[in-house]
Enzyme design. Structure first.
Site, short mmCIF file in Angstrom:
data_model
loop_
_atom_site.label_atom_id
_atom_site.label_comp_id
_atom_site.label_asym_id
_atom_site.label_seq_id
_atom_site.Cartn_x
_atom_site.Cartn_y
_atom_site.Cartn_z
CB THR A 135 -2.06 -16.46 -23.84
OG1 THR A 135 -2.46 -17.81 -24.07
CG2 THR A 135 -2.63 -15.98 -22.51
CG HIS A 151 -0.89 -25.19 -25.85
ND1 HIS A 151 -0.76 -25.88 -27.04
CD2 HIS A 151 -0.32 -23.96 -26.07
CE1 HIS A 151 -0.16 -25.10 -27.94
NE2 HIS A 151 0.13 -23.94 -27.36
CG LEU A 175 1.50 -15.36 -21.68
CD1 LEU A 175 0.85 -16.03 -20.47
CD2 LEU A 175 1.53 -13.84 -21.47
CG ASP A 176 0.13 -20.97 -24.60
OD1 ASP A 176 1.23 -21.45 -24.29
OD2 ASP A 176 -0.96 -21.52 -24.36
CE LYS A 177 2.00 -16.30 -33.47
NZ LYS A 177 2.30 -16.99 -34.74
#
Length: 252
Positions: free
Chosen positions: A60, A154, A56-58
């Site tokens: 997000t 991403h 999970l993107d930082k």
């Protein structure tokens, strides 16, 4: 107190831990930012050793699953690799799509430029598929649901950008990083714009729901992560003025 701010617990048993994380936290080690705060290290103080099974993107926020033992780690990792996990994201974008649904099948190449961004690349990229659904337009913005079928870095952000839309406050893929302020869309707003605090000033992307098969029981389980305070405040204000609420647009 800090742990409460960094995450809330959606589910916990002997095999898995599901958290709702805040924006700005890595979920595991990152080769580009070794000093950044990590959710796994913070949560391990409360829950013991954790194993990351997906990314999970930082920037997000939202639902993230950790395994609590090696057997569960193998089982869950295989689910994600075989694309058997249902992932639903919500995001706020600038502008209004003309489509109700959009299927994007475009290969992506991670770390494709000097800013370490992911770029579309049909020749060297890895398969990446996302289905989008329009949830509703709100003044200058639109709420969109994204269902990624692959897990590229991403992916949602790049697939939207490729189709002409950027997520609000996206520092990497948007030319418009303007925060969301009430004065931008509320008529007859009488406050002081110089002192106004933004409703939202970080990436408006939230991992809203995850559905997995439990590694021990074999039960199908769904976990829904409530919007964080900043995103929920934005949702409420937009709903009040424009009558569109993404949480009322969900038919599943």
């Amino acid at each position: 107190m800090k742990a409460v701010l960094d995450y809330s617990v959606l589910y916990n048993d002997d095999d898995i831990l599901v958290l709702n994380k805040r924006s700005g936290l890595l979920i595991a080690a990152d080769r580009y930012d070794e000093s950044a705060q990590r959710l796994d290290l913070i949560a391990e103080k409360e829950f013991g050793k954790l194993f990351a099974v997906h990314r999970l993107d930082k920037d997000t926020s939202g639902a993230i699953i950790y395994a609590k033992n090696a057997e569960s780690h193998r089982f869950l990792s295989k689910q994600f690799e075989e694309r058997k996990v249902e992932k639903i994201y919500h995001c706020l974008v600038n502008g209004h799509p003309l489509w109700e649904t959009l299927h994007v099948d475009a290969k992506l190449l991670p770390d494709g430029d000097a800013r370490h961004r992911t770029i579309p690349n049909q020749r060297f990229g890895k398969p990446a598929i996302t289905d989008f659904k329009m949830l509703g337009a709100c003044g200058p913005y639109s709420w969109i649901e994204a269902r990624p079928h692959t897990g590229r870095t991403h992916q949602i952000r790049v697939h939207l950008s490729k189709n002409g839309f950027c997520i609000v406050c996206d520092p990497l893929y948007s030319g418009n990083q303007k925060p969301v302020r009430l004065s931008d869309f509320k008529r007859n707003w009488h406050g002081n714009t110089e002192e106004e605090k933004p409703l939202l000033e970080r990436l408006a992307l939230h991992a809203y729901k995850l559905t997995i098969t439990h590694p021990k029981t074999g039960e199908q389980m769904s976990f829904t992560a409530p919007y964080p305070k900043d995103m929920d405040a934005t949702r409420k204000q937009l709903a009040k003025i424009f009558g569109v609420d993404p949480l009322n647009s969900i038919d599943n």
